[in-house]
Design a protein around this motif. Structure first.
Motif, short mmCIF file in Angstrom:
data_model
loop_
_atom_site.label_atom_id
_atom_site.label_comp_id
_atom_site.label_asym_id
_atom_site.label_seq_id
_atom_site.Cartn_x
_atom_site.Cartn_y
_atom_site.Cartn_z
N MET A 1 8.79 -33.35 26.01
CA MET A 1 9.52 -33.08 24.76
C MET A 1 8.57 -32.78 23.60
N LEU A 2 7.46 -33.55 23.52
CA LEU A 2 6.44 -33.29 22.51
C LEU A 2 5.09 -33.17 23.21
N LYS A 3 4.39 -32.09 22.90
CA LYS A 3 3.08 -31.86 23.52
C LYS A 3 2.09 -31.49 22.43
N VAL A 4 1.01 -32.28 22.33
CA VAL A 4 -0.01 -32.06 21.32
C VAL A 4 -1.36 -31.92 22.02
N GLU A 5 -2.06 -30.83 21.74
CA GLU A 5 -3.36 -30.60 22.37
C GLU A 5 -4.40 -30.24 21.31
N ARG A 6 -5.51 -30.98 21.33
CA ARG A 6 -6.68 -30.70 20.47
C ARG A 6 -6.28 -30.61 19.00
N LEU A 7 -5.61 -31.66 18.53
CA LEU A 7 -5.19 -31.76 17.13
C LEU A 7 -6.36 -32.27 16.28
N ASN A 8 -6.66 -31.55 15.22
CA ASN A 8 -7.74 -31.93 14.29
C ASN A 8 -7.21 -31.95 12.86
N VAL A 9 -7.63 -32.98 12.12
CA VAL A 9 -7.26 -33.11 10.71
C VAL A 9 -8.52 -33.42 9.91
N PHE A 10 -8.66 -32.72 8.79
CA PHE A 10 -9.76 -32.97 7.86
C PHE A 10 -9.20 -33.37 6.50
N TYR A 11 -9.82 -34.36 5.88
CA TYR A 11 -9.58 -34.68 4.48
C TYR A 11 -10.88 -34.37 3.73
N ASP A 19 -9.71 -33.63 18.08
CA ASP A 19 -9.18 -33.09 19.34
C ASP A 19 -8.19 -34.05 20.01
N VAL A 20 -7.28 -34.59 19.24
CA VAL A 20 -6.31 -35.56 19.77
C VAL A 20 -5.31 -34.83 20.67
N THR A 21 -5.14 -35.36 21.87
CA THR A 21 -4.24 -34.76 22.86
C THR A 21 -3.36 -35.85 23.47
N PHE A 22 -2.04 -35.64 23.43
CA PHE A 22 -1.10 -36.58 24.04
C PHE A 22 0.24 -35.89 24.24
N GLU A 207 -9.03 -44.87 18.07
CA GLU A 207 -10.13 -45.47 17.33
C GLU A 207 -10.84 -44.38 16.52
N THR A 208 -10.85 -44.55 15.21
CA THR A 208 -11.53 -43.63 14.29
C THR A 208 -11.33 -42.17 14.67
N GLY A 209 -10.07 -41.81 14.88
CA GLY A 209 -9.71 -40.43 15.10
C GLY A 209 -9.79 -39.92 16.52
N ASP A 210 -10.13 -40.80 17.47
CA ASP A 210 -10.23 -40.41 18.88
C ASP A 210 -9.30 -41.26 19.73
N ILE A 211 -8.65 -40.65 20.71
CA ILE A 211 -7.92 -41.42 21.70
C ILE A 211 -8.92 -41.92 22.74
N VAL A 212 -9.04 -43.25 22.84
CA VAL A 212 -10.07 -43.84 23.70
C VAL A 212 -9.48 -44.46 24.97
N LYS A 213 -8.18 -44.70 24.98
CA LYS A 213 -7.51 -45.21 26.18
C LYS A 213 -6.08 -44.70 26.20
N GLU A 214 -5.55 -44.56 27.40
CA GLU A 214 -4.14 -44.22 27.56
C GLU A 214 -3.66 -44.76 28.89
N GLY A 215 -2.35 -44.95 29.00
CA GLY A 215 -1.80 -45.43 30.25
C GLY A 215 -0.44 -46.06 30.06
N LYS A 216 0.05 -46.67 31.13
CA LYS A 216 1.31 -47.39 31.05
C LYS A 216 1.14 -48.59 30.11
N ALA A 217 2.18 -48.85 29.33
CA ALA A 217 2.07 -49.89 28.31
C ALA A 217 1.77 -51.26 28.92
N HIS A 218 2.42 -51.58 30.05
CA HIS A 218 2.19 -52.91 30.63
C HIS A 218 0.77 -53.04 31.17
N ASP A 219 0.17 -51.92 31.58
CA ASP A 219 -1.23 -51.97 32.02
C ASP A 219 -2.16 -52.24 30.85
N LEU A 220 -1.89 -51.60 29.72
CA LEU A 220 -2.73 -51.81 28.54
C LEU A 220 -2.55 -53.22 27.98
#
Length: 233
Positions: A1-11, A19-22, A207-220
């Motif tokens: 339903m929602l697909k995000v690939e290599r998202l970058n934001v600058f202030y 490069d956030v992807t999820f 963490e500080t703009g990077d996705i460092v882990k992903e997975g099933k919620a109960h595993d995390l």
């Protein structure tokens, strides 16, 4: 339903998202967890078109929304419950809910109003009360109810537990589960990692703009690094 690939934001010169992807599949509750300043809110603001960003892909319902105005996103079924509630304080509860349905042209608005009152019976008791005089928990209920009045396919919630008592936190999260069970997909940004992971299907750790882990919620929930960093165990 929602697909995000290599998202970058600058202030300015600050590179806030790297490069956030999820992705979020239809019917899921997906949560983004992380400390303050990790970039969770920036992700939602970017998807909603509220801040400039660059990305390879930002698709909703298999359509690119990279250049879609925020109000059109709402019409297409993507809504955002912002951090801090942001109700229309000088308007009544009912007027706030009616504003949620502002873009709709169908005949099911009354049906959805009753559904909101089923989720939040306290709002039905306070339809004429000014939103700014509600308690923090009631304002959070109103913010979610207003979003539901747009008949969303995907609802993005930013820190719904912020500033609430433990009892109200439990109530709000129970309602989020109920909303999901009625068919609305949920993307949840939440600093209360334990509560978020307890109701989500999948999760991403930021963490500080990077996705460092992903997975099933109960595993995390059982992950030693996640427990140490975010669960206090």
């Amino acid at each position: 339903m929602l697909k995000v690939e290599r998202l970058n934001v600058f202030y300015g010169v600050i590179h806030a998202l790297h490069d956030v992807t999820f992705h979020v599949d239809k019917g899921e509750i997906v949560t983004l967890i992380g400390a303050n300043g990790a970039g969770k809110t920036s992700i939602l603001h970017a998807i909603s078109g509220l801040i400039p960003y660059s990305a390879d892909t930002v698709d909703f319902a298999q359509q690119s929304i990279k250049k879609t105005p925020a109000h059109t996103l709402v019409e297409n079924g993507l809504v955002h419950v912002p951090e801090g509630r942001r109700v229309f304080a000088s308007m009544s509860v009912m007027e706030n809910l009616e504003m949620g349905a502002y873009t709709r042209k169908d005949t099911q608005i009354e049906r959805d109003l009753e559904l909101v009152f089923k989720h939040f019976p306290r709002l039905k008791e306070r339809t004429r009360q000014l939103a700014g005089t509600l308690s923090g928990g009631e304002q959070q209920m109103l913010a979610i109810g207003r979003a539901l009045m747009s008949n969303p396919k995907l609802i993005m919630m930013d820190e719904p537990s912020m500033g609430l008592s433990p009892i109200l936190v439990q109530e709000i999260f129970s309602i989020i589960v109920d909303i999901n069970k009625t068919g609305t997909t949920v993307l949840l940004v939440e600093q209360n990692a334990h509560m978020a992971l307890s109701i989500a299907n999948r999760a991403y750790v930021l963490e500080t703009g990077d996705i460092v882990k992903e997975g099933k919620a109960h595993d995390l929930l059982a992950d030693d690094e996640v427990k140490k960093a975010y669960l206090g165990t």
